[in-house]
Design a protein around this motif. Structure first.
Motif, short mmCIF file in Angstrom:
data_model
loop_
_atom_site.label_atom_id
_atom_site.label_comp_id
_atom_site.label_asym_id
_atom_site.label_seq_id
_atom_site.Cartn_x
_atom_site.Cartn_y
_atom_site.Cartn_z
N THR A 131 -10.12 -6.50 -7.82
CA THR A 131 -10.99 -6.30 -6.81
C THR A 131 -10.39 -6.72 -5.31
N GLY A 132 -11.21 -5.64 -3.96
CA GLY A 132 -10.46 -5.55 -3.07
C GLY A 132 -8.90 -5.30 -2.99
N LYS A 133 -8.76 -4.53 -3.56
CA LYS A 133 -6.97 -3.98 -3.28
C LYS A 133 -6.77 -2.66 -2.79
N GLN A 134 -8.11 -1.58 -2.25
CA GLN A 134 -8.39 -0.99 -0.91
C GLN A 134 -6.94 -0.53 0.03
N GLN A 135 -6.59 -1.61 0.68
CA GLN A 135 -5.59 -2.02 1.77
C GLN A 135 -3.95 -2.10 1.10
N VAL A 136 -3.71 -2.34 -0.14
CA VAL A 136 -2.69 -3.11 -0.34
C VAL A 136 -1.60 -1.23 -0.20
N ALA A 137 -0.46 -1.99 0.03
CA ALA A 137 0.39 -1.19 0.04
C ALA A 137 1.85 -1.80 -0.42
N LEU A 138 3.09 -0.40 -1.10
CA LEU A 138 3.69 -0.97 -1.75
C LEU A 138 5.30 -1.42 -0.60
N THR A 139 5.72 -2.49 -1.05
CA THR A 139 6.89 -3.23 0.17
C THR A 139 8.02 -2.61 -0.71
#
Length: 126
Positions: A54-62
C-alpha cells in the motif's frame, strides 16, 4: 517456451516507468508503482502468503541492473531492491498488465487500503 528478452530497456525517470521493447516490435511501459507492488521478492510474495503493498503511488525507479542473463534487479526510491524480475516475469507483467492491475486495485478496495502514501484507512466493524 520462454519469454522473449527485451531488445531495449529504458528507465523513464520523468514518467517513473520502465520501457521495454521487443524484436517483434511490441513495446510496453510499466509504471514503477506497478512493478513495485508486484515485486517478485519474498517481502512482497510473503513466502506463499502475499503481503498487500500500500501507499506506493509515488514510488520511483532509481536503478536497473542486469542479474546474469536472465533477469533485472530493480531499485526503488523507497529502498526496495530485492527480488529479481526474470525475462519471463517481466513479459507476463507487460502482457497481463491490465488484468493484474485491476486485481491489485480490487485487493486494495477489499482491504480498505490506499495507493496514496499519505492516506491510511481505518475500518470499523458494524
Amino acid at each position: 517456451m520462454s519469454a522473449p528478452i527485451p531488445t531495449t530497456i529504458k528507465l523513464q525517470k520523468t514518467s517513473r516507468s520502465l520501457k521495454l521493447a521487443y524484436a517483434d516490435g511490441r513495446e510496453f511501459e510499466l509504471p514503477a508503482e506497478y512493478l513495485r507492488v508486484l515485486s517478485p521478492s519474498a517481502e512482497v510474495r510473503g513466502h506463499g502468503r502475499p503481503v498487500l503493498q500500500t501507499g506506493k503511488q509515488q514510488v520511483a525507479l532509481t536503478g536497473i541492473e542486469a542479474a546474469g542473463r536472465y533477469a533485472l534487479k530493480l531499485t526503488f526510491d523507497d529502498g526496495h531492491d530485492s527480488g529479481l524480475y526474470t525475462w519471463d516475469y517481466l513479459y507476463q507483467l507487460a502482457t497481463e498488465q491490465e488484468g493484474r492491475w485491476q486485481a491489485y486495485l480490487e485487493q486494495l478496495r477489499t482491504a480498505g487500503a490506499s495507493r496514496d502514501p499519505h492516506t491510511s484507512a481505518v475500518r470499523f466493524q458494524p
